[in-house]
Design a protein around this motif. Structure first.
Motif, PDB file in Angstrom:
ATOM      1  N   ASN A   1     -10.267  17.938  -6.663  1.00 32.39           N
ATOM      2  CA  ASN A   1     -11.285  16.885  -6.707  1.00 32.39           C
ATOM      3  C   ASN A   1     -11.415  16.205  -8.057  1.00 32.39           C
ATOM      4  O   ASN A   1     -11.799  15.029  -8.118  1.00 32.39           O
ATOM      5  N   LEU A   2     -11.147  16.912  -9.142  1.00 28.70           N
ATOM      6  CA  LEU A   2     -11.439  16.363 -10.474  1.00 28.70           C
ATOM      7  C   LEU A   2     -10.212  16.211 -11.357  1.00 28.70           C
ATOM      8  O   LEU A   2      -9.958  15.130 -11.894  1.00 28.70           O
ATOM      9  N   LYS A   3      -9.452  17.272 -11.493  1.00 25.81           N
ATOM     10  CA  LYS A   3      -8.233  17.206 -12.304  1.00 25.81           C
ATOM     11  C   LYS A   3      -7.321  16.076 -11.824  1.00 25.81           C
ATOM     12  O   LYS A   3      -6.744  15.335 -12.642  1.00 25.81           O
ATOM     13  N   SER A   4      -7.197  15.927 -10.525  1.00 29.66           N
ATOM     14  CA  SER A   4      -6.305  14.906  -9.968  1.00 29.66           C
ATOM     15  C   SER A   4      -6.718  13.502 -10.377  1.00 29.66           C
ATOM     16  O   SER A   4      -5.873  12.631 -10.591  1.00 29.66           O
ATOM     17  N   VAL A   5      -8.023  13.267 -10.473  1.00 28.19           N
ATOM     18  CA  VAL A   5      -8.526  11.933 -10.844  1.00 28.19           C
ATOM     19  C   VAL A   5      -8.092  11.584 -12.258  1.00 28.19           C
ATOM     20  O   VAL A   5      -7.638  10.460 -12.537  1.00 28.19           O
ATOM     21  N   PHE A   6      -8.213  12.552 -13.165  1.00 24.97           N
ATOM     22  CA  PHE A   6      -7.810  12.291 -14.545  1.00 24.97           C
ATOM     23  C   PHE A   6      -6.319  12.004 -14.640  1.00 24.97           C
ATOM     24  O   PHE A   6      -5.899  10.992 -15.220  1.00 24.97           O
ATOM     25  N   PHE A   7      -5.494  12.870 -14.057  1.00 25.13           N
ATOM     26  CA  PHE A   7      -4.052  12.740 -14.272  1.00 25.13           C
ATOM     27  C   PHE A   7      -3.431  11.596 -13.470  1.00 25.13           C
ATOM     28  O   PHE A   7      -2.440  11.007 -13.910  1.00 25.13           O
ATOM     29  N   ALA A   8      -3.997  11.256 -12.318  1.00 25.38           N
ATOM     30  CA  ALA A   8      -3.507  10.076 -11.596  1.00 25.38           C
ATOM     31  C   ALA A   8      -3.822   8.812 -12.388  1.00 25.38           C
ATOM     32  O   ALA A   8      -2.981   7.899 -12.502  1.00 25.38           O
TER      33      ALA A   8
ATOM     34  N   VAL B   1       0.825  -1.204   0.000  1.00 24.89           N
ATOM     35  CA  VAL B   1       0.000   0.000   0.000  1.00 24.89           C
ATOM     36  C   VAL B   1       0.862   1.258   0.000  1.00 24.89           C
ATOM     37  O   VAL B   1       1.766   1.403   0.827  1.00 24.89           O
ATOM     38  N   VAL B   2       0.565   2.153  -0.925  1.00 24.92           N
ATOM     39  CA  VAL B   2       1.198   3.465  -0.967  1.00 24.92           C
ATOM     40  C   VAL B   2       0.195   4.477  -0.424  1.00 24.92           C
ATOM     41  O   VAL B   2      -0.865   4.695  -1.017  1.00 24.92           O
ATOM     42  N   ILE B   3       0.534   5.059   0.722  1.00 23.87           N
ATOM     43  CA  ILE B   3      -0.332   6.048   1.360  1.00 23.87           C
ATOM     44  C   ILE B   3       0.107   7.415   0.855  1.00 23.87           C
ATOM     45  O   ILE B   3       1.132   7.951   1.267  1.00 23.87           O
ATOM     46  N   ALA B   4      -0.661   7.991  -0.061  1.00 21.27           N
ATOM     47  CA  ALA B   4      -0.284   9.246  -0.696  1.00 21.27           C
ATOM     48  C   ALA B   4      -1.143  10.372  -0.140  1.00 21.27           C
ATOM     49  O   ALA B   4      -2.369  10.310  -0.191  1.00 21.27           O
ATOM     50  N   ASP B   5      -0.491  11.407   0.370  1.00 20.17           N
ATOM     51  CA  ASP B   5      -1.243  12.476   1.012  1.00 20.17           C
ATOM     52  C   ASP B   5      -0.394  13.743   1.061  1.00 20.17           C
ATOM     53  O   ASP B   5       0.845  13.671   1.128  1.00 20.17           O
TER      54      ASP B   5
ATOM     55  N   LYS C   1       3.030  -1.197   9.161  1.00 18.55           N
ATOM     56  CA  LYS C   1       4.243  -2.007   9.262  1.00 18.55           C
ATOM     57  C   LYS C   1       4.327  -2.728  10.601  1.00 18.55           C
ATOM     58  O   LYS C   1       4.855  -3.853  10.684  1.00 18.55           O
ATOM     59  N   GLU C   2       3.816  -2.104  11.642  1.00 17.62           N
ATOM     60  CA  GLU C   2       3.803  -2.753  12.952  1.00 17.62           C
ATOM     61  C   GLU C   2       2.924  -4.003  12.952  1.00 17.62           C
ATOM     62  O   GLU C   2       3.091  -4.892  13.792  1.00 17.62           O
ATOM     63  N   LYS C   3       2.002  -4.067  12.000  1.00 21.41           N
ATOM     64  CA  LYS C   3       1.140  -5.245  11.852  1.00 21.41           C
ATOM     65  C   LYS C   3       1.702  -6.233  10.836  1.00 21.41           C
ATOM     66  O   LYS C   3       1.043  -7.200  10.472  1.00 21.41           O
ATOM     67  N   GLY C   4       2.903  -5.950  10.350  1.00 20.43           N
ATOM     68  CA  GLY C   4       3.541  -6.846   9.393  1.00 20.43           C
ATOM     69  C   GLY C   4       3.154  -6.598   7.955  1.00 20.43           C
ATOM     70  O   GLY C   4       3.439  -7.428   7.083  1.00 20.43           O
ATOM     71  N   CYS C   5       2.529  -5.458   7.674  1.00 16.46           N
ATOM     72  CA  CYS C   5       2.081  -5.148   6.325  1.00 16.46           C
ATOM     73  C   CYS C   5       3.156  -4.371   5.565  1.00 16.46           C
ATOM     74  O   CYS C   5       4.082  -3.820   6.148  1.00 16.46           O
ATOM     75  N   SER C   6       2.996  -4.328   4.255  1.00 15.65           N
ATOM     76  CA  SER C   6       3.929  -3.631   3.379  1.00 15.65           C
ATOM     77  C   SER C   6       3.334  -2.287   3.000  1.00 15.65           C
ATOM     78  O   SER C   6       2.255  -2.222   2.400  1.00 15.65           O
ATOM     79  N   ALA C   7       4.020  -1.198   3.341  1.00 14.93           N
ATOM     80  CA  ALA C   7       3.456   0.134   3.129  1.00 14.93           C
ATOM     81  C   ALA C   7       4.543   1.157   2.865  1.00 14.93           C
ATOM     82  O   ALA C   7       5.685   1.001   3.301  1.00 14.93           O
ATOM     83  N   LYS C   8       4.148   2.237   2.166  1.00 14.30           N
ATOM     84  CA  LYS C   8       5.065   3.324   1.850  1.00 14.30           C
ATOM     85  C   LYS C   8       4.292   4.636   1.860  1.00 14.30           C
ATOM     86  O   LYS C   8       3.288   4.779   1.159  1.00 14.30           O
ATOM     87  N   ALA C   9       4.754   5.591   2.661  1.00 11.69           N
ATOM     88  CA  ALA C   9       4.137   6.918   2.700  1.00 11.69           C
ATOM     89  C   ALA C   9       4.782   7.809   1.649  1.00 11.69           C
ATOM     90  O   ALA C   9       6.004   7.822   1.493  1.00 11.69           O
ATOM     91  N   VAL C  10       3.951   8.561   0.929  1.00 13.67           N
ATOM     92  CA  VAL C  10       4.439   9.465  -0.105  1.00 13.67           C
ATOM     93  C   VAL C  10       3.691  10.791   0.023  1.00 13.67           C
ATOM     94  O   VAL C  10       2.466  10.805   0.128  1.00 13.67           O
ATOM     95  N   GLN C  11       4.433  11.888   0.013  1.00 16.89           N
ATOM     96  CA  GLN C  11       3.779  13.191   0.017  1.00 16.89           C
ATOM     97  C   GLN C  11       3.416  13.576  -1.409  1.00 16.89           C
ATOM     98  O   GLN C  11       4.228  13.462  -2.328  1.00 16.89           O
ATOM     99  N   VAL C  12       2.184  14.037  -1.603  1.00 16.37           N
ATOM    100  CA  VAL C  12       1.741  14.442  -2.933  1.00 16.37           C
ATOM    101  C   VAL C  12       0.765  15.601  -2.826  1.00 16.37           C
ATOM    102  O   VAL C  12      -0.103  15.619  -1.968  1.00 16.37           O
ATOM    103  N   ASN C  13       0.958  16.561  -3.689  1.00 13.33           N
ATOM    104  CA  ASN C  13      -0.022  17.618  -3.909  1.00 13.33           C
ATOM    105  C   ASN C  13      -0.767  17.232  -5.176  1.00 13.33           C
ATOM    106  O   ASN C  13      -0.240  17.373  -6.284  1.00 13.33           O
ATOM    107  N   VAL C  14      -1.985  16.726  -5.038  1.00 15.70           N
ATOM    108  CA  VAL C  14      -2.675  16.162  -6.197  1.00 15.70           C
ATOM    109  C   VAL C  14      -3.061  17.212  -7.229  1.00 15.70           C
ATOM    110  O   VAL C  14      -3.435  16.872  -8.356  1.00 15.70           O
ATOM    111  N   LYS C  15      -2.939  18.506  -6.887  1.00 13.82           N
ATOM    112  CA  LYS C  15      -3.172  19.562  -7.877  1.00 13.82           C
ATOM    113  C   LYS C  15      -2.052  19.623  -8.903  1.00 13.82           C
ATOM    114  O   LYS C  15      -2.232  20.165  -9.998  1.00 13.82           O
ATOM    115  N   SER C  16      -0.895  19.080  -8.550  1.00 14.05           N
ATOM    116  CA  SER C  16       0.286  19.150  -9.409  1.00 14.05           C
ATOM    117  C   SER C  16       0.434  17.861 -10.218  1.00 14.05           C
ATOM    118  O   SER C  16       0.594  16.775  -9.646  1.00 14.05           O
TER     119      SER C  16
END
Length: 248
Positions: free
Chosen positions: A113-120, A32-36, A50-65
């Motif tokens: 809310n909208l532009k980010s959906v298209f470009f992601a 899981v990539v936690i993007a925020d 990760k403390e529960k043994g899961c695979s995860a990665k935090a990523v900072q993102v400005n979804v307007k960009s």
């Protein structure tokens, strides 16, 4: 549901419905990539998983960009090898009256809310098309179905736009084995409601046939199901999860 070996990106994954999706996907074996925008919040979710043994990665993102969004996808692929699932959850609410909405506010809510959906979605396509497999899940809203109750019109317009994007993507990407669906939640008990005055919250509850707000885990459960192989024959669907407020 089994997501072992699958990599999922969840935008707005640090809290609310997004966090619920991250937790449920990880519970069922996904990377899981936690993007925020809130990196500290995303890192908190990463640590908890990760403390529960899961695979995860935090990523900072400005979804307007668009650049940020593309970098988010590249980081996910570099970390876990590919991208299989995208949940476009990031969004903001506003309650500004029609007469008071400024051009700046309008452009901001459309971008988030909208532009980010298209470009992601555009950014993940090379990975999904290459293997002819992918799941895209978009977060619309009851407000996109009925024009909204207490929210500003910009919010309703962007959430209706997400429905159009979902159907358009679904029709065009089915030949590549990519499923694109959306859910349209009603009022849900997340931090986004903290922006509303109490009288509007009371008004919203009074209009819900089941007599309460939805819970984040209830919305996340439907979202994650639509990203699973159990929902492989569903594409272009808009699933209403609203306590009976809309029966589309």
């Amino acid at each position: 549901m089994n997501f072992s070996g699958r990599t999922a990106i969840v935008t707005g994954g640090a809290k609310g419905i997004g966090r619920g999706c991250c937790e449920l996907l990880a519970q069922h074996g996904a990377n899981v990539v936690i993007a925020d925008m809130n990196l500290a919040g995303a890192q908190e979710v990463e640590k908890a998983l990760k403390e529960k043994g899961c695979s995860a990665k935090a990523v900072q993102v400005n979804v307007k960009s668009v650049g940020d969004v593309r970098a988010m996808v590249e980081t996910a692929a570099d970390t876990f090898g590919t991208v299989d699932i995208l949940i476009n959850n990031a969004g903001i609410l506003h309650t500004t009256p029609i007469e008071d909405i400024t051009e700046e506010e309008w452009d901001n809510i459309v971008a988030i809310n909208l532009k980010s959906v298209f470009f992601a979605t555009q950014a993940v396509l090379p990975y999904m098309k290459e293997k002819r497999y992918g799941k895209v899940l978009n977060l619309s809203s009851l407000a996109g179905r009925n024009g909204g109750i207490a929210n500003g019109l910009g919010y309703s317009a962007t959430k209706a736009g997400i429905i159009g994007l979902t159907r358009g993507f679904a029709a065009r990407l089915a030949k590549y084995g990519i499923n694109v669906n959306a859910i349209a939640p009603g009022s849900t008990d997340t931090g986004i409601l903290d922006t509303l005055p109490q009288e509007k919250i009371d008004e919203l509850v009074s209009k819900i046939p089941l007599g309460r707000f939805g819970k984040t885990k209830e919305i996340a459960g439907v979202a994650v199901f639509l990203c699973s192989d159990e929902a492989s024959f569903m594409t272009g669907a808009i699933v209403d999860v609203n306590g009976g407020m809309y029966f589309g």
